[in-house]
Design a protein around this motif. Structure first.
Motif, PDB file in Angstrom:
ATOM      1  N   ILE A  72       0.844  -1.198   0.000  1.00 35.85           N
ATOM      2  CA  ILE A  72       0.000   0.000   0.000  1.00 35.85           C
ATOM      3  C   ILE A  72       0.882   1.251   0.000  1.00 35.85           C
ATOM      4  O   ILE A  72       2.003   1.228   0.525  1.00 35.85           O
ATOM      5  N   GLY A  73       0.373   2.298  -0.623  1.00 30.38           N
ATOM      6  CA  GLY A  73       1.080   3.573  -0.621  1.00 30.38           C
ATOM      7  C   GLY A  73       0.220   4.658   0.007  1.00 30.38           C
ATOM      8  O   GLY A  73      -1.008   4.651  -0.136  1.00 30.38           O
ATOM      9  N   PHE A  74       0.895   5.574   0.713  1.00 28.19           N
ATOM     10  CA  PHE A  74       0.181   6.669   1.390  1.00 28.19           C
ATOM     11  C   PHE A  74       0.706   8.029   0.953  1.00 28.19           C
ATOM     12  O   PHE A  74       1.876   8.166   0.570  1.00 28.19           O
ATOM     13  N   ILE A  75      -0.152   9.037   1.079  1.00 25.09           N
ATOM     14  CA  ILE A  75       0.259  10.437   0.994  1.00 25.09           C
ATOM     15  C   ILE A  75       0.732  10.811   2.389  1.00 25.09           C
ATOM     16  O   ILE A  75      -0.081  10.923   3.321  1.00 25.09           O
ATOM     17  N   THR A  76       2.042  10.983   2.531  1.00 24.34           N
ATOM     18  CA  THR A  76       2.626  11.040   3.873  1.00 24.34           C
ATOM     19  C   THR A  76       2.004  12.127   4.742  1.00 24.34           C
ATOM     20  O   THR A  76       1.727  11.902   5.927  1.00 24.34           O
ATOM     21  N   TRP A  77       1.764  13.299   4.150  1.00 24.17           N
ATOM     22  CA  TRP A  77       1.276  14.404   5.002  1.00 24.17           C
ATOM     23  C   TRP A  77      -0.173  14.191   5.431  1.00 24.17           C
ATOM     24  O   TRP A  77      -0.665  14.926   6.290  1.00 24.17           O
ATOM     25  N   ARG A  78      -0.853  13.172   4.887  1.00 22.49           N
ATOM     26  CA  ARG A  78      -2.207  12.849   5.334  1.00 22.49           C
ATOM     27  C   ARG A  78      -2.260  11.581   6.182  1.00 22.49           C
ATOM     28  O   ARG A  78      -3.332  11.191   6.658  1.00 22.49           O
TER      29      ARG A  78
END
Lengths: 349, 349
Positions: A72-78
Motif C-alpha cells: 500500500i502507498g500513502f500520501i505522507t502528510w495525510r
C-alpha cells in the motif's frame, strides 16, 4: 506463459517476474488493479490516498479475496499513526510513502519488518529517505500524473543512483514519471534504476477505478494534453504543501481556473465545486480534470494489467538485447535514411 | 584510438563516430567547442544565438582554422533571411532551428542542400517541423538548460519516435534535455532516438565560452539547483514568445526576482540590469544566473570535449551490451541487496 521476465535487484528482493511496481494512485489503484499486477508478477500497491480507512479495507479485501498479496502507498502528510498501524496489521508486501517527511512513520514500518519505499522528487528528498532507512527509493520525475514536483525523470534517476552508490549501495531504485512502455522501461534500467513504478499506463488498465469517459479521452489525446497545476487541489479544498502540484489532462475546467485557482475555494464557488465533483464521477473529461501524466500520449488503448505488464517487459527485453551487437538496428522509424550528403570525418583526430 | 563508437541512422547519415550533437548554446558553444566536438567525431553546432553576425563570423573562423567542418543553430524567432543566407554561404554541415516556426526559413535551407534540424518541445512543434521537411528532429525535454518548455524527455522522445514512424520514417530523431553521460545516452537510444543533442555536459567542457566561476559553481551543485523562469529574459529585456522559459541555476539574483521578473524591465532598474550583466561576464554565480540544465547534478568536473564524448559513448555501449544476457547485472548501486524477506510469487498466474 514462458518466463520472459527481466531479473534485477528489485525482482530478486521481492520475487517478481517483472521489474515493475504499480503506482499507488489515489482512487484509481484499487484492490482489483493491485491484485492483477501482483498476480502477473509485478508489485501491486493499493492507493491509500487521503487515508479513507473504509475504502482501504474494502479494496484490500478485494485483493485478498483474489488471492493476491499486495502493498500500500500513502500520501505522507495525510497519514496518521493509527491508519498506518491498521495497515501494518495486514502484513503488506511493502509500504510506500510519498509527499512528506517519512521520518515519523519509518520506525513503525521497520519494526513490522515491512519494506519501506520512499518516493522522492528531489535529491534532498532522497537524502531524507535514506536517513529514514528506506530500502527502496522511487525517483519520480515531473512527467508523472498526479502529484509531483518539477525535476525530470532523465536526470533524477541517475543522480539518485549516484547518491545510492555513495551512501547506501544496497538500496533499490525505481524510476517513475513517464514510463509507459518497453522503451521507457528499458531506458529506466539504462539510467541505473532496478525497475519502474508505473502509474498512467496502469490508470489505463481495464481493472483501474477510472470512469470510461476519462479512458476514452486519454486514448484520444497526445502527450501535450496535460499540465501541472493546483486547480484540482483548490476545487477539492486540499492544502497540498510545497513543492507539489498535480498533473492532469487540460480541460475546459482547468483552462477556466488555471489563472486563479484560489477562487475555487470561496464559499460562493460551492456549485462550481459540486459540478466538478460530478464531472469527475461521471468521467466528463471536459468539465473535470482526469488525473494522468504525460505518458497519455503513448496510450492508445485500454487493456488488462497483466497484458500491459507482459508486453512492456517483453518489449524492453527485446530492445535491450538488440544492442548486443555494436551496430544499433534502428532508432525512431528505422526506415530507410535520407542521404544527407555528408562525407565521413577523417579517422584520425 | 579504437573505434568504440555507436552506429545509428544519425552517425551513418553524417559520418560520425559518436551519436551525439553539440547543442548550439548561445554564447557558450563557440568555434573552439564546436570544432572539438566535430573533430572527436560528433556533430559540432555553433551557437548562433540572437543573431550577432560578427560573433558568428569570428567563431566560425576559429573552427575552420582548426580544420573542422561544423554546423550552426539559430533561435528561430530572432533569425533573419539575410543572416541565414550569409551562413548558408559557408556550407554548414547542418542548420538547426529552435523556438519558432521553421516554415519561413526551411525552403532556403533545403535549396542549399543543407540538412535541417528542428528542435521541438511539443508534439505540435514536431508536426510543424515534419511539414517543413526537417530531416532531423530534436525532442527537447524540460530538463534542458537554457530555453525550453515543459514536456519531459522521457515521454517526448518515444512520442516523437511514434510520430516519425507514422508520418516520415526516414527522419532522424535526437533526444535532448538531461542527457549528460553514458547512462542517459543509452536511455535515449532505448527510447527510440538515433542519438542525443547535448548541452550542459558540453557547457562544462574546457573549450566552452563559460566563465570559470560558473564552472566551479556547477561542479559543486546538485540537480535540484536549477529552475525555469523568465528572470534572465526580463533582465536582458528579451521578449521570448510563449511557451518558452529559460532554465538556469538558482541564485540570490533569481530568488530575489522570481516572483516579479517584469520589474527588471522598468527604467529605474537600469543599475540592477548592469550588475547582472557584470556578474554574468565575471562568472559570479550568486549575482548572475548561469545557464545550465538539471544535468548539472551529474557533472563533477570540467574536461575537454573529446574526453567527454569518448567516455560517454564507451559507457553507453558498455551499459547496452551488459544486457545481452537476460539477467541484468546491476542497477543503482549494484551492491549487495538487503534481504526483504519476500517469498517468490507462485509461478502460475
Amino acid at each position: 506463459m514462458t518466463d520472459a521476465g527481466i531479473e534485477t535487484g528489485f525482482t530478486t528482493a521481492f520475487g517478481l517476474r517483472h521489474p515493475v511496481a504499480l503506482a499507488p494512485m489515489a482512487g484509481a489503484a484499487g484492490g482489483r488493479l493491485a491484485a492483477a499486477v501482483a498476480q502477473a508478477g509485478g508489485l501491486g500497491l493499493l492507493g491509500g490516498g487521503y487515508g479513507e480507512a473504509d475504502w482501504i479495507a474494502r479494496e484490500w479485501a478485494l485483493a485478498e479475496g483474489a488471492g493476491a498479496r499486495i502493498g500500500i502507498g500513502f500520501i505522507t502528510w495525510r497519514l496518521t499513526p493509527s491508519l498506518l498501524a491498521q495497515c501494518l496489521d495486514r502484513a503488506p508486501r511493502a509500504v510506500m510513502l510519498s509527499f512528506g517527511d517519512p521520518a515519523p512513520f519509518a520506525p513503525a514500518i521497520h519494526a513490522a519488518g515491512v519494506p519501506l519505499i520512499c518516493q522522492c522528487q528531489t535529491v534532498a528528498h532522497a537524502r531524507a529517505a535514506l536517513e529514514a532507512g528506506a530500502q527502496i527509493l522511487v525517483a519520480q520525475g515531473a512527467e508523472a500524473g498526479g502529484h509531483g514536483a518539477t525535476r525530470g525523470t532523465m536526470t533524477l534517476v541517475p543522480e539518485l543512483a549516484d547518491l545510492i552508490a555513495a551512501r547506501a549501495p544496497q538500496t533499490i531504485l525505481l524510476a517513475a514519471g513517464g514510463i509507459a512502455d518497453g522503451r521507457s522501461l528499458a531506458a529506466s534500467l539504462m539510467l541505473g534504476a532496478d525497475g519502474a513504478l508505473i502509474g498512467s499506463r496502469f490508470w489505463a488498465a481495464s481493472e483501474a477505478l477510472v470512469p470510461q469517459g476519462f479512458h476514452a479521452a486519454a486514448c484520444a489525446s497526445d502527450g501535450d494534453a496535460t499540465l501541472r497545476s493546483s486547480v484540482p487541489d483548490a476545487v477539492r479544498g486540499l492544502d497540498w504543501p510545497a513543492p507539489f502540484t498535480i498533473r492532469t489532462m487540460r480541460s475546459a475546467f482547468s483552462d477556466r481556473w488555471q489563472s486563479d485557482p484560489q477562487a475555487l475555494r470561496a464559499p460562493e464557488a460551492g456549485p462550481i465545486r459540486t459540478a466538478w465533483s460530478n464531472a469527475q464521477a461521471a468521467g466528463d473529461a471536459r468539465n473535470g480534470t482526469p488525473v494522468v501524466g504525460e505518458a497519455v500520449g503513448l496510450i492508445q488503448q485500454i487493456a488488462p494489467a497483466a497484458e500491459i505488464l507482459t508486453r512492456m517487459t517483453a518489449d524492453a527485453l527485446s530492445r535491450l538485447q538488440s544492442f548486443s551487437a555494436p551496430k544499433y538496428p534502428g532508432g525512431a522509424g528505422a526506415g530507410p535514411r535520407r542521404d544527407l550528403g555528408q562525407d565521413p570525418i577523417p579517422s584520425e583526430i
